[in-house]
Design an enzyme around this catalytic site. Structure first.
Site, PDB file in Angstrom:
ATOM      1  N   SER A 129       0.838  -1.204   0.000  1.00 24.60           N
ATOM      2  CA  SER A 129       0.000   0.000   0.000  1.00 24.60           C
ATOM      3  C   SER A 129       0.866   1.245   0.000  1.00 24.60           C
ATOM      4  CB  SER A 129      -0.852  -0.031   1.269  1.00 24.60           C
ATOM      5  OG  SER A 129      -1.487   1.205   1.479  1.00 24.60           O
ATOM      6  N   TYR A 154      -2.247  -0.553  11.039  1.00 26.48           N
ATOM      7  CA  TYR A 154      -2.435  -1.161   9.712  1.00 26.48           C
ATOM      8  C   TYR A 154      -1.234  -0.823   8.816  1.00 26.48           C
ATOM      9  CZ  TYR A 154      -3.800  -1.644   4.860  1.00 26.48           C
ATOM     10  OH  TYR A 154      -3.792  -1.963   3.516  1.00 26.48           O
ATOM     11  N   LYS A 158       1.927  -3.274   6.936  1.00 26.77           N
ATOM     12  CA  LYS A 158       2.383  -3.327   5.531  1.00 26.77           C
ATOM     13  C   LYS A 158       3.897  -3.072   5.462  1.00 26.77           C
ATOM     14  CE  LYS A 158      -1.477  -4.384   3.582  1.00 26.77           C
ATOM     15  NZ  LYS A 158      -1.693  -5.695   2.994  1.00 26.77           N
TER      16      LYS A 158
HETATM   17  P1  NAD Z   1     -11.113  -6.929   1.431  1.00 27.82           P
HETATM   18  O1  NAD Z   1     -11.335  -6.841   2.901  1.00 27.82           O
HETATM   19  O2  NAD Z   1     -12.251  -6.679   0.519  1.00 27.82           O
HETATM   20  O3  NAD Z   1     -10.507  -8.372   1.066  1.00 27.82           O
HETATM   21  C1  NAD Z   1      -9.641  -9.081   1.907  1.00 27.82           C
HETATM   22  C2  NAD Z   1     -10.150 -10.509   1.974  1.00 27.82           C
HETATM   23  O4  NAD Z   1      -9.242 -11.275   2.775  1.00 27.82           O
HETATM   24  C3  NAD Z   1     -11.522 -10.629   2.610  1.00 27.82           C
HETATM   25  O5  NAD Z   1     -12.368 -11.378   1.766  1.00 27.82           O
HETATM   26  C4  NAD Z   1     -11.261 -11.361   3.924  1.00 27.82           C
HETATM   27  O6  NAD Z   1     -12.341 -12.211   4.284  1.00 27.82           O
HETATM   28  C5  NAD Z   1      -9.997 -12.132   3.611  1.00 27.82           C
HETATM   29  N1  NAD Z   1      -9.145 -12.438   4.769  1.00 27.82           N
HETATM   30  C6  NAD Z   1      -8.713 -11.597   5.741  1.00 27.82           C
HETATM   31  N2  NAD Z   1      -7.947 -12.268   6.613  1.00 27.82           N
HETATM   32  C7  NAD Z   1      -7.882 -13.550   6.190  1.00 27.82           C
HETATM   33  C8  NAD Z   1      -7.233 -14.715   6.669  1.00 27.82           C
HETATM   34  N3  NAD Z   1      -6.504 -14.712   7.787  1.00 27.82           N
HETATM   35  N4  NAD Z   1      -7.393 -15.873   5.983  1.00 27.82           N
HETATM   36  C9  NAD Z   1      -8.152 -15.906   4.832  1.00 27.82           C
HETATM   37  N5  NAD Z   1      -8.775 -14.841   4.353  1.00 27.82           N
HETATM   38  C10 NAD Z   1      -8.640 -13.662   5.009  1.00 27.82           C
HETATM   39  O7  NAD Z   1      -9.876  -5.969   1.098  1.00 27.82           O
HETATM   40  P2  NAD Z   1      -9.341  -5.443  -0.303  1.00 27.82           P
HETATM   41  O8  NAD Z   1      -9.690  -4.014  -0.420  1.00 27.82           O
HETATM   42  O9  NAD Z   1      -9.711  -6.372  -1.380  1.00 27.82           O
HETATM   43  O10 NAD Z   1      -7.787  -5.516  -0.028  1.00 27.82           O
HETATM   44  C11 NAD Z   1      -6.984  -6.585  -0.497  1.00 27.82           C
HETATM   45  C12 NAD Z   1      -5.542  -6.338  -0.093  1.00 27.82           C
HETATM   46  O11 NAD Z   1      -5.109  -5.105  -0.639  1.00 27.82           O
HETATM   47  C13 NAD Z   1      -5.316  -6.239   1.408  1.00 27.82           C
HETATM   48  O12 NAD Z   1      -4.066  -6.839   1.708  1.00 27.82           O
HETATM   49  C14 NAD Z   1      -5.237  -4.744   1.660  1.00 27.82           C
HETATM   50  O13 NAD Z   1      -4.475  -4.440   2.793  1.00 27.82           O
HETATM   51  C15 NAD Z   1      -4.555  -4.285   0.393  1.00 27.82           C
HETATM   52  N6  NAD Z   1      -4.812  -2.878   0.060  1.00 27.82           N
HETATM   53  C16 NAD Z   1      -6.099  -2.443  -0.018  1.00 27.82           C
HETATM   54  C17 NAD Z   1      -6.356  -1.111  -0.315  1.00 27.82           C
HETATM   55  C18 NAD Z   1      -7.759  -0.572  -0.345  1.00 27.82           C
HETATM   56  O14 NAD Z   1      -7.942   0.618  -0.159  1.00 27.82           O
HETATM   57  N7  NAD Z   1      -8.774  -1.399  -0.587  1.00 27.82           N
HETATM   58  C19 NAD Z   1      -5.274  -0.241  -0.563  1.00 27.82           C
HETATM   59  C20 NAD Z   1      -3.975  -0.741  -0.507  1.00 27.82           C
HETATM   60  C21 NAD Z   1      -3.750  -2.066  -0.186  1.00 27.82           C
HETATM   61  C1  WQD Z   2      -9.355   9.629   0.860  1.00 26.26           C
HETATM   62  C2  WQD Z   2      -9.534  11.122   1.093  1.00 26.26           C
HETATM   63  C3  WQD Z   2     -10.035  11.741   3.370  1.00 26.26           C
HETATM   64  C4  WQD Z   2     -13.974   9.923   3.655  1.00 26.26           C
HETATM   65  C5  WQD Z   2      -6.841   4.677   2.927  1.00 26.26           C
HETATM   66  C6  WQD Z   2      -5.793   4.015   3.767  1.00 26.26           C
HETATM   67  C7  WQD Z   2      -4.645   3.597   2.898  1.00 26.26           C
HETATM   68  C8  WQD Z   2      -5.123   2.755   1.719  1.00 26.26           C
HETATM   69  C9  WQD Z   2      -6.195   3.433   0.959  1.00 26.26           C
HETATM   70  C10 WQD Z   2      -5.091   0.437   2.349  1.00 26.26           C
HETATM   71  C11 WQD Z   2      -8.870  11.604   2.391  1.00 26.26           C
HETATM   72  C12 WQD Z   2     -11.176  12.082   2.444  1.00 26.26           C
HETATM   73  C13 WQD Z   2     -12.733  10.341   3.183  1.00 26.26           C
HETATM   74  C14 WQD Z   2     -14.980  10.905   3.927  1.00 26.26           C
HETATM   75  C15 WQD Z   2     -13.451  12.617   3.196  1.00 26.26           C
HETATM   76  N1  WQD Z   2      -5.696   1.529   2.164  1.00 26.26           N
HETATM   77  N2  WQD Z   2     -12.488  11.663   2.958  1.00 26.26           N
HETATM   78  N3  WQD Z   2     -14.664  12.210   3.680  1.00 26.26           N
HETATM   79  O1  WQD Z   2      -7.124   7.679   3.784  1.00 26.26           O
HETATM   80  O2  WQD Z   2      -6.271   8.115   1.432  1.00 26.26           O
HETATM   81  O3  WQD Z   2      -6.264   5.832   2.341  1.00 26.26           O
HETATM   82  O4  WQD Z   2      -7.248   3.793   1.869  1.00 26.26           O
HETATM   83  O5  WQD Z   2      -3.912   0.204   2.263  1.00 26.26           O
HETATM   84  O6  WQD Z   2      -3.794   2.859   3.718  1.00 26.26           O
HETATM   85  O7  WQD Z   2      -5.349   4.923   4.752  1.00 26.26           O
HETATM   86  O8  WQD Z   2      -8.402   6.841   1.746  1.00 26.26           O
HETATM   87  O9  WQD Z   2     -10.741   6.868   1.012  1.00 26.26           O
HETATM   88  O10 WQD Z   2     -10.244   6.999   3.492  1.00 26.26           O
HETATM   89  O11 WQD Z   2      -9.720   8.932   2.042  1.00 26.26           O
HETATM   90  O12 WQD Z   2     -13.226  13.802   3.006  1.00 26.26           O
HETATM   91  O13 WQD Z   2     -16.069  10.571   4.390  1.00 26.26           O
HETATM   92  O14 WQD Z   2     -10.937  11.378   1.245  1.00 26.26           O
HETATM   93  O15 WQD Z   2      -9.843  12.736   4.331  1.00 26.26           O
HETATM   94  O16 WQD Z   2      -8.330  12.864   2.163  1.00 26.26           O
HETATM   95  P1  WQD Z   2      -6.973   7.242   2.407  1.00 26.26           P
HETATM   96  P2  WQD Z   2      -9.868   7.344   2.098  1.00 26.26           P
END
Ligand code: NAD
Ligand code: WQD
Length: 342
Positions: A129, A154, A158
């Site tokens: 991330s 969190y 990562k």
């Molecule tokens: P999500 O929560 O939709 O999907 C994650 C899935 O993993 C879920 O279905 C959950 O049930 C499963 N899971 C969690 N722990 C588990 C375990 N111990 N064993 C088996 N299954 C398990 O999340 P997502 O948005 O699809 O994110 C996927 C990956 O991408 C994650 O590693 C997340 O940290 C990373 N990521 C997400 C974002 C974002 O904003 N969505 C941004 C950057 C990185």
């Molecule tokens: C985006 C922008 C808020 C909600 C998060 C995690 C990051 C990564 C991606 C996993 C920010 C603003 C939000 C609202 C708002 N995830 N906002 N009103 O914080 O950039 O990143 O998701 O790895 O680790 O921190 O994403 O979608 O929460 O926010 O104004 O109701 O929208 O302040 O500027 P963020 P977000």
């Protein structure tokens, strides 16, 4: 030589994993999904089947359970590569439950790597991330930017996971870490999308739920940042573009003949978009009313961050192709679909 088309996708019932499964199938691979459904249900698995016409090869279980993983590896036959999406991802919840976040995110990673080693699988793609950077000193941020102290447990998981990968790859792994920026949007078919649990923390699900009347109004967290319109700036990337980069990273690993490899790529559009710009684009492209107010800053928010994705553009031959308008239209179509389904 391992010529298997089978790709183990942990967390494949979740948001990004399920979209990746669809792209893997259309590229001719055979995904094997492992998920404990702790943060999902079978909705997106059903979506995969509707889009591809193929029943997902799904195994319910926990990535921290090595005997379960071993059984999947043994019964499925040779696995070409593991894509590890499974993790807990809610930043706010990680502050409330830091131990659970470290246990799940680190425990899952280490157990999966251990099971891979036992089953002679070397290739691994990790969901990292942009959160690992914190507020970078220079934007657009490149992969060589130093990690700042993580803002949340969190984010720390990562950073630590990436360190674990860096430590273990010399013992015979071939690893790509993909640092996603802000994933948004849904499948263009409106058969899959994001399914946030409870009140969404992320911007786009909050926007679409507000537009659907589930939430009264959106609060924009701060308009006094040092940015063109005062609101925060992010790099919003369509989830299908994100899914496609996994196929490209897999092809990159398949092309590369080194016994050991560790590579890191930013996955973003390279374009900074402000929160207010996104809100106005949503209103303009969907024609839907979106009540919003300006509120105070959200603690822990980064002022502005967007990717320099040139390494992924060049080495992986990948480029984000969906626009912000596409992503918001697709997110809105998905929101309407789930509201209709009740
Ligand atoms: P999500 O929560 O939709 O999907 C994650 C899935 O993993 C879920 O279905 C959950 O049930 C499963 N899971 C969690 N722990 C588990 C375990 N111990 N064993 C088996 N299954 C398990 O999340 P997502 O948005 O699809 O994110 C996927 C990956 O991408 C994650 O590693 C997340 O940290 C990373 N990521 C997400 C974002 C974002 O904003 N969505 C941004 C950057 C990185
Ligand atoms: C985006 C922008 C808020 C909600 C998060 C995690 C990051 C990564 C991606 C996993 C920010 C603003 C939000 C609202 C708002 N995830 N906002 N009103 O914080 O950039 O990143 O998701 O790895 O680790 O921190 O994403 O979608 O929460 O926010 O104004 O109701 O929208 O302040 O500027 P963020 P977000």
């Amino acid at each position: 030589m391992n010529t298997s088309k089978k790709i183990l996708v942990t967390g494949g019932a979740g948001y990004i994993g399920s979209h990746t499964v669809v792209e893997l199938i259309s590229a001719g691979f055979e995904p094997v999904i492992v998920d404990n459904l702790s943060a999902s249900d079978t909705t997106l698995l059903e979506g995969i089947e509707k889009i591809t016409g193929k029943k997902p090869n799904f195994h319910k279980g926990d990535c921290r359970d090595k005997s379960f993983l071993n059984q999947v590896f043994k019964t499925q036959g040779p696995i070409q590569c593991v894509m590890h999406f499974a993790a807990s991802k809610a930043v706010g919840e990680s502050v409330e439950k830091p131990l659970e976040y470290h246990q799940n995110n680190l425990g899952s990673l280490m157990t999966v790597l251990d099971a891979m080693r036992e089953n002679q699988v070397t290739d691994f793609i990790f969901s990292s991330s942009c959160t690992v950077y914190g507020q970078p000193d220079t934007i657009p941020v490149t992969e060589s930017a130093p990690f700042k102290r993580a803002e949340s447990p969190y984010g720390a998981t990562k950073q630590i996971c990436e360190r674990i990968l860096e430590d273990v790859y010399p013992t015979g792994f071939r690893i790509v870490s993909l640092r996603y920026f802000n994933p948004i949007g849904a499948h263009p078919s409106a058969l899959m999308g994001e399914l946030p649990i409870g009140i969404p923390n992320n911007l786009v699900p909050y926007v679409t739920q507000t537009a659907a009347g589930v939430r009264k109004k959106l609060t924009v967290f701060g308009n006094d940042y040092n940015t063109p319109d005062g609101s925060c700036v992010r790099d919003f990337i369509h989830v299908v573009d994100l899914a496609l980069v996994h196929v490209k990273a897999l092809e990159y690993l398949l092309r590369d003949k080194h016994n050991r490899l560790y590579d890191v790529f930013n996955v973003g559009t390279g374009k900074g978009v402000s929160v207010l710009e996104l809100v106005n684009t949503f209103i303009r492209t969907t024609g839907v009313k979106l009540p919003f107010v300006i509120g105070p800053r959200r603690p822990g928010d980064i002022e502005k961050v967007y990717a320099d994705p040139s390494r992924a553009n060049e080495a992986l031959n990948w480029q984000a192709k969906y626009s912000l308008e596409d992503a918001l239209k697709h997110a809105w179509a998905w929101e309407q679909k789930i509201r209709k389904a009740g």
